[in-house]
Design a protein around this motif. Structure first.
Motif, PDB file in Angstrom:
ATOM      1  N   MET A  91       0.857  -1.096  -0.028  1.00 42.84           N
ATOM      2  CA  MET A  91      -0.023   0.067   0.035  1.00 42.84           C
ATOM      3  C   MET A  91       0.957   1.231   0.111  1.00 42.84           C
ATOM      4  N   GLY A  92       0.252   2.339  -0.771  1.00 39.04           N
ATOM      5  CA  GLY A  92       1.159   3.292  -0.631  1.00 39.04           C
ATOM      6  C   GLY A  92       1.012   4.312   0.354  1.00 39.04           C
ATOM      7  N   ASN A  93       1.920   5.646   0.354  1.00 38.06           N
ATOM      8  CA  ASN A  93       2.001   6.435   1.159  1.00 38.06           C
ATOM      9  C   ASN A  93       0.347   6.913   1.664  1.00 38.06           C
ATOM     10  N   ALA A  94      -0.405   7.363   0.479  1.00 29.81           N
ATOM     11  CA  ALA A  94      -1.623   7.825   0.698  1.00 29.81           C
ATOM     12  C   ALA A  94      -2.513   7.019   1.355  1.00 29.81           C
ATOM     13  N   TYR A  95      -2.461   5.685   1.423  1.00 34.32           N
ATOM     14  CA  TYR A  95      -3.216   4.669   1.991  1.00 34.32           C
ATOM     15  C   TYR A  95      -3.034   4.776   3.496  1.00 34.32           C
ATOM     16  N   LEU A  96      -1.646   4.831   3.764  1.00 38.73           N
ATOM     17  CA  LEU A  96      -1.170   4.859   5.270  1.00 38.73           C
ATOM     18  C   LEU A  96      -1.711   5.993   5.763  1.00 38.73           C
ATOM     19  N   GLN A  97      -1.561   7.197   5.010  1.00 41.49           N
ATOM     20  CA  GLN A  97      -2.015   8.711   5.572  1.00 41.49           C
ATOM     21  C   GLN A  97      -3.360   8.463   6.047  1.00 41.49           C
ATOM     22  N   LEU A  98      -4.424   7.946   4.951  1.00 38.96           N
ATOM     23  CA  LEU A  98      -5.576   7.962   4.966  1.00 38.96           C
ATOM     24  C   LEU A  98      -5.989   6.872   6.317  1.00 38.96           C
ATOM     25  N   GLY A  99      -5.361   5.683   6.274  1.00 38.08           N
ATOM     26  CA  GLY A  99      -5.693   4.907   7.283  1.00 38.08           C
ATOM     27  C   GLY A  99      -5.451   5.353   8.841  1.00 38.08           C
ATOM     28  N   ALA A 100      -4.098   6.043   8.759  1.00 37.10           N
ATOM     29  CA  ALA A 100      -3.936   6.666  10.078  1.00 37.10           C
ATOM     30  C   ALA A 100      -4.632   7.741  10.458  1.00 37.10           C
ATOM     31  N   ALA A 101      -5.031   8.597   9.637  1.00 32.55           N
ATOM     32  CA  ALA A 101      -5.886   9.691   9.910  1.00 32.55           C
ATOM     33  C   ALA A 101      -7.345   9.286  10.422  1.00 32.55           C
ATOM     34  N   MET A 102      -8.022   8.250   9.570  1.00 32.61           N
ATOM     35  CA  MET A 102      -9.220   7.818  10.091  1.00 32.61           C
ATOM     36  C   MET A 102      -9.125   6.946  11.265  1.00 32.61           C
ATOM     37  N   CYS A 103      -8.222   6.163  11.672  1.00 35.31           N
ATOM     38  CA  CYS A 103      -7.913   5.437  12.742  1.00 35.31           C
ATOM     39  C   CYS A 103      -7.949   6.463  14.034  1.00 35.31           C
TER      40      CYS A 103
END
Length: 193
Positions: free
Chosen positions: A1-13
């Motif tokens: 998974m790319g950086n955008a997915y990690l940012q999205l996942g971290a933000a929503m978590c």
């Protein structure tokens, strides 16, 4: 998974875990992640998305998480955003329920829960003030205060459903600039005549 997915996942978590008190208390957290931290959208865009999300059925926080994910990475992003927001909260709920049930008679636990309520109220108040400030800036002081008063009357005194009030104001907002231009043109013509 790319950086955008990690940012999205971290933000929503973060919004799912730190949001206490239901959807309205989570909105300022989601706004912070989307507007301030990651700059996925402007504050004005977030206000528009929030208005539309409020008019749709279902929990506001999950709609915003799915929309932000979709906006960033399409359907897979929507799934990542939604699951990142929901799953940690579900796990935390089960753990906290077991903890609170075990210590339900403790005055410390009751005090902790009571202490969070003012924090949520302040967060909602700050967000409401900022949106109100933008409304007055965009509509003008008189029309801004009039809109607040009309909203209060429609929601509190008449008891109109919030989705209907939002739809009415969205409808007006679509024509606001044209109506303002016409009003100003008439005033100019009267002044010249």
């Amino acid at each position: 998974m790319g950086n955008a997915y990690l940012q999205l996942g971290a933000a929503m978590c973060r919004t799912g875990i730190l949001g206490y008190g239901g959807g309205p208390s989570i909105v300022p957290l989601i706004r912070y992640e989307a507007v301030t931290r990651y700059r996925w959208m402007s504050d004005e865009e977030f206000g528009e998305v929030l208005a539309i999300a409020n008019a749709l059925p279902g929990p506001i926080a999950t709609k915003l998480a799915a929309y932000l994910g979709y906006r960033q990475k399409g359907a897979l992003g929507a799934l990542v955003g939604l699951l990142s927001h929901i799953v940690p909260t579900c796990v935390a709920m089960v753990v906290l329920y077991a903890f609170i049930t075990f210590f339900s008679t403790s005055p410390v636990i009751r005090g902790m829960i009571a202490a969070v309520v003012p924090v949520v109220a302040v967060m909602l108040g700050v967000m409401a003030y900022e949106f109100g400030e933008k409304a007055v800036k965009g509509l003008g002081l008189t029309l801004g205060i009039g809109s607040f008063a009309l909203t209060f009357v429609l929601l509190q005194l008449i008891g109109l459903h919030p989705a209907i009030v939002i739809a009415l104001f969205l409808g007006y907002g679509a024509f606001h600039h044209k109506l303002t231009e016409r009003w100003n043109d008439r005033r100019l013509r009267k002044g010249e005549g």
